[in-house]
Enzyme design. Structure first.
Site, mmCIF file in Angstrom:
data_model
loop_
_atom_site.group_PDB
_atom_site.id
_atom_site.type_symbol
_atom_site.label_atom_id
_atom_site.label_comp_id
_atom_site.label_asym_id
_atom_site.label_seq_id
_atom_site.Cartn_x
_atom_site.Cartn_y
_atom_site.Cartn_z
ATOM 1 C CB THR A 129 -0.916 -0.440 1.471
ATOM 2 O OG1 THR A 129 -1.698 -1.203 1.468
ATOM 3 C CG2 THR A 129 -1.538 1.000 1.336
ATOM 4 C CE LYS A 228 -4.683 -1.956 1.074
ATOM 5 N NZ LYS A 228 -5.914 -2.530 1.864
ATOM 6 N N GLY A 281 -8.340 -1.473 14.784
ATOM 7 C CA GLY A 281 -6.531 -1.134 14.841
ATOM 8 C C GLY A 281 -5.949 -2.242 13.337
ATOM 9 C CB CYS A 284 -4.702 -2.146 6.634
ATOM 10 S SG CYS A 284 -4.027 -3.522 5.938
ATOM 11 C CE LYS A 287 0.568 -0.006 6.934
ATOM 12 N NZ LYS A 287 0.264 0.063 5.245
ATOM 13 N NE ARG A 351 1.095 -5.700 11.475
ATOM 14 C CZ ARG A 351 1.829 -6.162 10.067
ATOM 15 N NH1 ARG A 351 3.069 -5.563 9.174
ATOM 16 N NH2 ARG A 351 1.143 -6.913 9.856
HETATM 17 N N1 LIG Z 1 -1.679 -7.111 6.581
HETATM 18 C C1 LIG Z 1 -2.350 -6.940 5.610
HETATM 19 O O1 LIG Z 1 -3.567 -7.398 5.480
HETATM 20 C C2 LIG Z 1 -2.883 -6.239 4.269
HETATM 21 C C3 LIG Z 1 -3.886 -6.067 3.651
HETATM 22 C C4 LIG Z 1 -4.225 -5.330 2.557
HETATM 23 C C5 LIG Z 1 -2.532 -4.404 2.231
HETATM 24 N N2 LIG Z 1 -1.943 -4.881 2.673
HETATM 25 C C6 LIG Z 1 -0.086 -3.950 2.370
HETATM 26 O O2 LIG Z 1 0.924 -4.891 1.918
HETATM 27 C C7 LIG Z 1 2.234 -4.807 2.716
HETATM 28 C C8 LIG Z 1 2.674 -5.453 3.597
HETATM 29 O O3 LIG Z 1 2.394 -5.821 4.534
HETATM 30 P P1 LIG Z 1 2.090 -7.087 5.083
HETATM 31 O O4 LIG Z 1 1.343 -7.183 6.827
HETATM 32 O O5 LIG Z 1 2.162 -8.548 5.139
HETATM 33 O O6 LIG Z 1 3.503 -6.703 6.117
HETATM 34 P P2 LIG Z 1 4.823 -7.962 6.953
HETATM 35 O O7 LIG Z 1 5.435 -7.350 8.329
HETATM 36 O O8 LIG Z 1 3.899 -8.708 6.928
HETATM 37 O O9 LIG Z 1 5.650 -8.493 5.972
HETATM 38 C C9 LIG Z 1 6.442 -7.472 5.226
HETATM 39 C C10 LIG Z 1 7.547 -8.654 4.849
HETATM 40 O O10 LIG Z 1 8.629 -8.324 4.486
HETATM 41 C C11 LIG Z 1 9.770 -8.658 4.426
HETATM 42 N N3 LIG Z 1 11.078 -8.110 3.998
HETATM 43 C C12 LIG Z 1 11.041 -6.191 3.482
HETATM 44 N N4 LIG Z 1 12.085 -6.355 3.417
HETATM 45 C C13 LIG Z 1 12.131 -7.352 2.223
HETATM 46 C C14 LIG Z 1 13.023 -7.130 0.839
HETATM 47 N N5 LIG Z 1 13.815 -5.798 0.866
HETATM 48 N N6 LIG Z 1 13.087 -8.321 -0.029
HETATM 49 C C15 LIG Z 1 11.771 -8.930 0.753
HETATM 50 N N7 LIG Z 1 11.560 -9.133 1.861
HETATM 51 C C16 LIG Z 1 11.405 -7.986 2.708
HETATM 52 C C17 LIG Z 1 9.434 -8.479 6.340
HETATM 53 O O11 LIG Z 1 11.284 -9.976 7.009
HETATM 54 C C18 LIG Z 1 8.383 -9.712 6.373
HETATM 55 O O12 LIG Z 1 8.434 -10.806 6.478
HETATM 56 C C19 LIG Z 1 1.865 -3.337 3.236
HETATM 57 O O13 LIG Z 1 2.225 -2.637 2.278
HETATM 58 C C20 LIG Z 1 0.142 -3.555 3.983
HETATM 59 O O14 LIG Z 1 0.341 -2.189 3.742
HETATM 60 C C21 LIG Z 1 -1.677 -5.590 3.998
#
Ligand SMILES: NC(=O)c1ccc[n+]([C@@H]2O[C@H](COP(=O)([O-])OP(=O)(O)OC[C@H]3O[C@@H](n4cnc5c(N)ncnc54)[C@H](O)[C@@H]3O)[C@@H](O)[C@H]2O)c1
Length: 457
Positions: A129, A228, A281, A284, A287, A351
């Site tokens: 996002t 988004k 909370g 997403c 933040k 989170r």
């Molecule tokens: N969690 C949700 O429900 C959700 C839903 C929709 C969108 N998103 C979006 O998706 C994105 C990821 O969120 P998330 O909750 O999956 O995050 P997360 O923290 O669970 O996962 C991120 C992963 O990326 C890895 N990482 C960091 N730098 C890296 C690199 N250079 N190369 C490879 N891996 C690397 C980290 O070690 C971690 O495992 C965010 O932008 C979030 O806003 C999240």
């Protein structure tokens, strides 16, 4: 087509597993060694229903593998999907460092090894996002890294940046990914909007093999990025609306759950995201709401409605404490048994979970806090260590408690053994911070019940 998914967190891992399940060859890349070790053994490193089974299945089918080797994966793959975190950064703006690092690696490593990049088109699909304009920044970073790695003045390889925001919800992530209510692709070149697909649209439909009933929306990069944030801000707005109305209902002797239930039958309104209580909370909504306000400010706008949404949500922990204080008169020395720590059921994600500020405030006010959550205990222990007592089951923390406080509406908390609870508590009081119990049912068993925005008995 070979696909490398960068980031094996909630979004990236679900995407990697989902795409492998659709028949693609997928490599999950992460920088976290412990996470990779678990994944290679077929174990999901976090709690998400259904993922474990499909990780194992696709590892066995050899459609899915995991690695930390960014360079190799970029050389070998036709498609890079970026799903790294974009946490709250300076001045509440989205921290894009991880996304731009993946973009930089893509440009740098694409240049090495073979000359294949000259012939084949590669796709850089961003699922993280990100604020409006980031996809353009991603292209600039890729080009710059490519040129500096090759020491060329020009020649930019054939690649496209695509914005593909993810709408999955933790707890139902896999199902949301496999059966989405819509899929958005922001493209650099405007879609033809005709029945004949462009080359990129054809590539995308080969990767994301959804059936024809799934609405696929092709739009501009900027629109996709905003869709988004707008979606999450709207969901947050609904919850804050319900919470503001909850306070009003409580003041005037009405019940927000009955009000919201009746409202939801209006097809223009619907039932989802009208739950009142401890507030929203998760990784997403808070933040992304903060980021939209901050990036709006950067664009010279004061997004007043969204600020009010945030303000209402920020006050919810105080509201829960107020209910406790009014009832217990003083918090110091009281034993509070807390059911539920994760920001919502079916996840271990803490989170921005409302449980954190509420429990901090309880401790600060001298309460003895005993907690239980079906999935989030280990993560909570990392945060609170010995400051709270951790139970082994929901009933194990109730003995001699002055109050049972519910902060996450896990299903199992909705049908408790009231007789057992009554016997264990010192004071038969239930504060339902998620309005997940029926007041009449609880009162029938001899408890005092306090919901949020519900009529006081
Ligand atoms: N969690 C949700 O429900 C959700 C839903 C929709 C969108 N998103 C979006 O998706 C994105 C990821 O969120 P998330 O909750 O999956 O995050 P997360 O923290 O669970 O996962 C991120 C992963 O990326 C890895 N990482 C960091 N730098 C890296 C690199 N250079 N190369 C490879 N891996 C690397 C980290 O070690 C971690 O495992 C965010 O932008 C979030 O806003 C999240």
């Amino acid at each position: 087509m070979k696909i490398a998914v960068f980031g094996c967190g909630y979004t990236g891992l679900t995407t990697a597993v989902g795409l492998a399940e659709m028949g693609n060859l997928v490599l999950g890349i992460d920088t976290d060694a412990a996470k990779l070790a678990a994944l290679k053994r077929g174990r999901c490193p976090f709690f998400e229903p259904g993922l474990d089974k499909l990780i194992k299945r696709n590892l066995a089918r050899k459609r899915l593998s995991f690695s930390s080797d960014a360079e190799r994966s970029i050389l070998d793959s036709d498609v890079i999907i970026c799903a790294v975190a974009t946490p709250r950064g300076r001045r509440n703006r989205a921290d894009l460092r991880a996304v731009l690092k993946v973009a930089g690696d893509f440009g740098r490593f694409m240049a090495g090894g073979t000359d294949a990049y000259k012939k084949n088109q590669k796709l850089f699909i961003n699922k993280s996002t990100v604020p409006v304009g980031t996809s353009e920044k991603i292209r600039q970073v890729i080009e710059k890294s490519f040129l500096s790695a090759t020491k060329r003045k020009e020649f930019i390889p054939n690649f496209s940046v695509i914005s593909n925001p993810e709408f999955l919800r933790e707890g139902t992530a896999l199902d949301d990914f496999m059966n989405p209510d819509r899929v958005v692709f922001g493209l650099e070149q405007a879609s033809s909007h005709s029945s004949s697909k462009t080359k990129i649209e054809i590539m995308l439909s080969k990767i994301f093999r959804y059936d024809d009933s799934v609405p696929i929306i092709y739009t501009s990069l900027r629109n996709a990025e905003i869709i988004k944030y707008a979606s999450n801000a709207f969901l947050a707005t609904r919850i804050s609306f319900a919470n503001e109305l909850a306070d009003y209902c409580e003041k005037v002797g009405a019940d927000i759950t009955e009000v919201a239930y009746a409202m939801g039958f209006d097809p223009r309104i619907g039932h989802n995201y009208l739950q009142s209580g401890a507030g929203f909370g998760g990784s997403c909504l808070p933040k992304d709401l903060h980021a939209l306000i901050a990036h709006g400010k950067k664009a010279g706008l004061n997004l007043r409605l969204l600020k009010a949404v945030k303000h209402i949500n920020d006050r919810r922990p105080d509201r829960i404490l107020e209910v406790l204080r009014n009832e217990l008169l003083k918090i110091r020395g009281k034993k509070i048994a807390v059911w539920g720590l994760s920001f919502k059921p079916n996840t271990d994600d803490l989170r921005d979970a409302p449980s954190i500020p509420i429990i901090r405030a309880l401790l600060k006010n001298g309460a003895k806090v005993h907690v239980f959550d079906p999935a989030a205990m280990n993560k909570f222990r990392e945060l609170f260590q010995t400051k709270v007592n951790f139970g082994t089951s929901a009933t194990s923390i109730l003995k001699d408690a002055d109050c049972l406080l519910i902060l996450t509406d896990w299903r199992e908390f909705g049908t408790p053994d009231f007789a057992k609870i009554k016997k264990a508590l010192r004071n038969p009081l239930i504060v339902d911070g998620r309005n997940c119990l029926s007041p009449a049912e609880v009162q029938k068993h001899g408890f005092k019940y306090l919901g949020i925005g519900r009529r006081r008995a």
